[in-house]
Design a protein around this motif. Structure first.
Motif, mmCIF file in Angstrom:
data_model
loop_
_atom_site.group_PDB
_atom_site.id
_atom_site.type_symbol
_atom_site.label_atom_id
_atom_site.label_comp_id
_atom_site.label_asym_id
_atom_site.label_seq_id
_atom_site.Cartn_x
_atom_site.Cartn_y
_atom_site.Cartn_z
ATOM 1 N N MET A 43 4.578 -11.804 -13.577
ATOM 2 C CA MET A 43 3.421 -11.666 -12.675
ATOM 3 C C MET A 43 3.025 -10.201 -12.574
ATOM 4 N N GLY A 44 1.731 -9.865 -12.856
ATOM 5 C CA GLY A 44 1.292 -8.486 -12.851
ATOM 6 C C GLY A 44 1.166 -7.927 -11.449
ATOM 7 N N GLU A 45 1.096 -6.601 -11.398
ATOM 8 C CA GLU A 45 0.959 -5.943 -10.114
ATOM 9 C C GLU A 45 -0.462 -6.107 -9.587
ATOM 10 N N SER A 46 -0.591 -6.113 -8.271
ATOM 11 C CA SER A 46 -1.906 -6.197 -7.644
ATOM 12 C C SER A 46 -2.554 -4.822 -7.610
ATOM 13 N N SER A 47 -3.860 -4.793 -7.505
ATOM 14 C CA SER A 47 -4.592 -3.538 -7.392
ATOM 15 C C SER A 47 -4.095 -2.743 -6.185
ATOM 16 N N VAL A 48 -3.702 -1.491 -6.427
ATOM 17 C CA VAL A 48 -3.258 -0.629 -5.334
ATOM 18 C C VAL A 48 -4.412 -0.374 -4.370
ATOM 19 N N PHE A 49 -5.602 -0.213 -4.920
ATOM 20 C CA PHE A 49 -6.761 0.067 -4.082
ATOM 21 C C PHE A 49 -7.039 -1.076 -3.114
ATOM 22 N N LEU A 50 -7.124 -2.301 -3.636
ATOM 23 C CA LEU A 50 -7.417 -3.432 -2.758
ATOM 24 C C LEU A 50 -6.288 -3.666 -1.756
ATOM 25 N N THR A 51 -5.063 -3.482 -2.198
ATOM 26 C CA THR A 51 -3.916 -3.659 -1.296
ATOM 27 C C THR A 51 -3.991 -2.689 -0.130
ATOM 28 N N ARG A 52 -4.281 -1.419 -0.426
ATOM 29 C CA ARG A 52 -4.338 -0.410 0.627
ATOM 30 C C ARG A 52 -5.550 -0.599 1.532
ATOM 31 N N ILE A 53 -6.690 -0.981 0.955
ATOM 32 C CA ILE A 53 -7.881 -1.226 1.778
ATOM 33 C C ILE A 53 -7.593 -2.325 2.795
ATOM 34 N N LEU A 54 -6.977 -3.403 2.353
ATOM 35 C CA LEU A 54 -6.647 -4.495 3.273
ATOM 36 C C LEU A 54 -5.675 -4.017 4.343
ATOM 37 N N ASP A 55 -4.697 -3.224 3.956
ATOM 38 C CA ASP A 55 -3.699 -2.731 4.905
ATOM 39 C C ASP A 55 -4.329 -1.841 5.972
ATOM 40 N N VAL A 56 -5.172 -0.880 5.537
ATOM 41 C CA VAL A 56 -5.732 0.058 6.518
ATOM 42 C C VAL A 56 -6.721 -0.641 7.450
ATOM 43 N N LEU A 57 -7.481 -1.610 6.932
ATOM 44 C CA LEU A 57 -8.414 -2.329 7.793
ATOM 45 C C LEU A 57 -7.663 -3.205 8.789
ATOM 46 N N LEU A 58 -6.596 -3.829 8.325
ATOM 47 C CA LEU A 58 -5.828 -4.708 9.194
ATOM 48 C C LEU A 58 -5.074 -3.931 10.261
ATOM 49 N N ASP A 59 -4.579 -2.756 9.894
ATOM 50 C CA ASP A 59 -3.734 -1.970 10.806
ATOM 51 C C ASP A 59 -4.516 -0.968 11.644
ATOM 52 N N GLY A 60 -5.825 -0.796 11.361
ATOM 53 C CA GLY A 60 -6.589 0.257 12.027
ATOM 54 C C GLY A 60 -6.910 -0.017 13.475
ATOM 55 N N GLY A 61 -6.850 -1.282 13.866
ATOM 56 C CA GLY A 61 -7.040 -1.617 15.274
ATOM 57 C C GLY A 61 -8.381 -1.203 15.829
ATOM 58 N N ASP A 62 -8.366 -0.514 16.981
ATOM 59 C CA ASP A 62 -9.588 -0.149 17.694
ATOM 60 C C ASP A 62 -10.206 1.165 17.221
ATOM 61 N N GLN A 63 -9.582 1.820 16.251
ATOM 62 C CA GLN A 63 -10.204 3.014 15.677
ATOM 63 C C GLN A 63 -11.537 2.622 15.032
ATOM 64 N N ILE A 64 -12.567 3.450 15.220
ATOM 65 C CA ILE A 64 -13.887 3.155 14.688
ATOM 66 C C ILE A 64 -13.912 3.407 13.177
ATOM 67 N N ALA A 65 -14.312 2.393 12.436
ATOM 68 C CA ALA A 65 -14.426 2.532 10.981
ATOM 69 C C ALA A 65 -15.825 2.983 10.581
ATOM 70 N N PHE A 66 -16.857 2.384 11.194
ATOM 71 C CA PHE A 66 -18.240 2.694 10.848
ATOM 72 C C PHE A 66 -19.069 2.934 12.101
ATOM 73 N N ALA A 67 -19.958 3.914 12.010
ATOM 74 C CA ALA A 67 -21.007 4.114 13.014
ATOM 75 C C ALA A 67 -22.323 4.082 12.262
ATOM 76 N N HIS A 68 -23.242 3.197 12.723
ATOM 77 C CA HIS A 68 -24.499 3.002 11.990
ATOM 78 C C HIS A 68 -25.562 2.456 12.914
ATOM 79 N N ARG A 69 -26.682 3.153 12.976
ATOM 80 C CA ARG A 69 -27.824 2.702 13.772
ATOM 81 C C ARG A 69 -27.455 2.358 15.212
ATOM 82 N N GLY A 70 -26.680 3.196 15.832
ATOM 83 C CA GLY A 70 -26.324 2.992 17.217
ATOM 84 C C GLY A 70 -25.238 1.969 17.459
ATOM 85 N N ARG A 71 -24.722 1.354 16.429
ATOM 86 C CA ARG A 71 -23.635 0.393 16.600
ATOM 87 C C ARG A 71 -22.381 0.944 15.936
#
Length: 212
Positions: A1-29
């Protein structure tokens, strides 16, 4: 079984673990990392139900919105290849023979399928081994990136001083703007999305908020 993409793995991890930290600010939201992860999960489910499968070519059009980059991630999680097409370059959609067009434009459908292909049987939720991200350039030329995103995921770490604000003026449909946004998310920063000028495929600048 091949390794998974490091990029996708880390993106999922940081989004899941980021909690209430703001990821995006756009058009007042604003969107927290948790909200961003939930949005990505919904988009992934939608694209899967639309029949997007590994190896297909997905074109993404739209402006500097969180959904633009999340459609990219959702498509790549399904194993699709992604090309960002600038506004006004719809001629490329035919030339490239894309399988699906995804748009963040409010008056357009989220997904337009350009060919009829049967969806594959569900093969569990294993991540792809790598991703492919392309960008429309001058004429019919494409700029294609593969390993650069994997290397970015291996080397990008949170800022020791804490989350930073990154003001993005470059379009997400441009390689520089796209990579800067990905790097900011991998670092746990807040991406402040500035609207691009209508009808241009060029970028002005991309600097951290508050810097000269």
């Amino acid at each position: 079984m091949g390794e998974s993409s490091v990029f996708l793995t880390r993106i999922l991890d940081v989004l899941l673990d980021g909690g209430d930290q703001i990821a995006f600010a756009h058009r007042g939201r604003s969107m927290t990392y948790r909200e961003t992860f939930d949005t990505l999960r919904r988009l992934h489910a939608t694209l899967k139900s639309e029949g997007i499968v590994p190896g297909q070519l997905v074109a993404i059009t739209g402006g500097n919105t969180p959904e633009t980059i999340l459609l990219q991630f959702a498509s790549q999680l399904l194993g699709a290849r992604v090309v960002h097409v600038d506004e006004g370059r719809t001629d490329l959609l035919e030339l490239l023979e894309v399988d699906h067009v995804l748009t963040t434009e409010p008056d357009g459908p989220l997904v337009t399928s350009r060919v009829a292909r049967a969806a594959r049987r569900d093969e569990d939720t294993a991540l792809p081994r790598s991703i492919e991200t392309m960008f429309s350039g001058d004429g019919t030329n494409l700029v294609c990136y593969r390993d650069v995103y994997e290397e970015m995921a291996r080397t990008t770490q949170p800022n020791p001083a804490g989350p930073q604000q990154v003001l993005l003026i470059a379009p997400l449909s441009h390689p520089i703007g796209n990579r800067l946004t990905c790097k900011a998310l991998l670092a746990g920063d807040t991406v402040v999305l500035h609207e691009r000028a209508t009808g241009t495929g060029s970028f002005a600048a991309a600097n951290r908020a508050g810097e000269a």
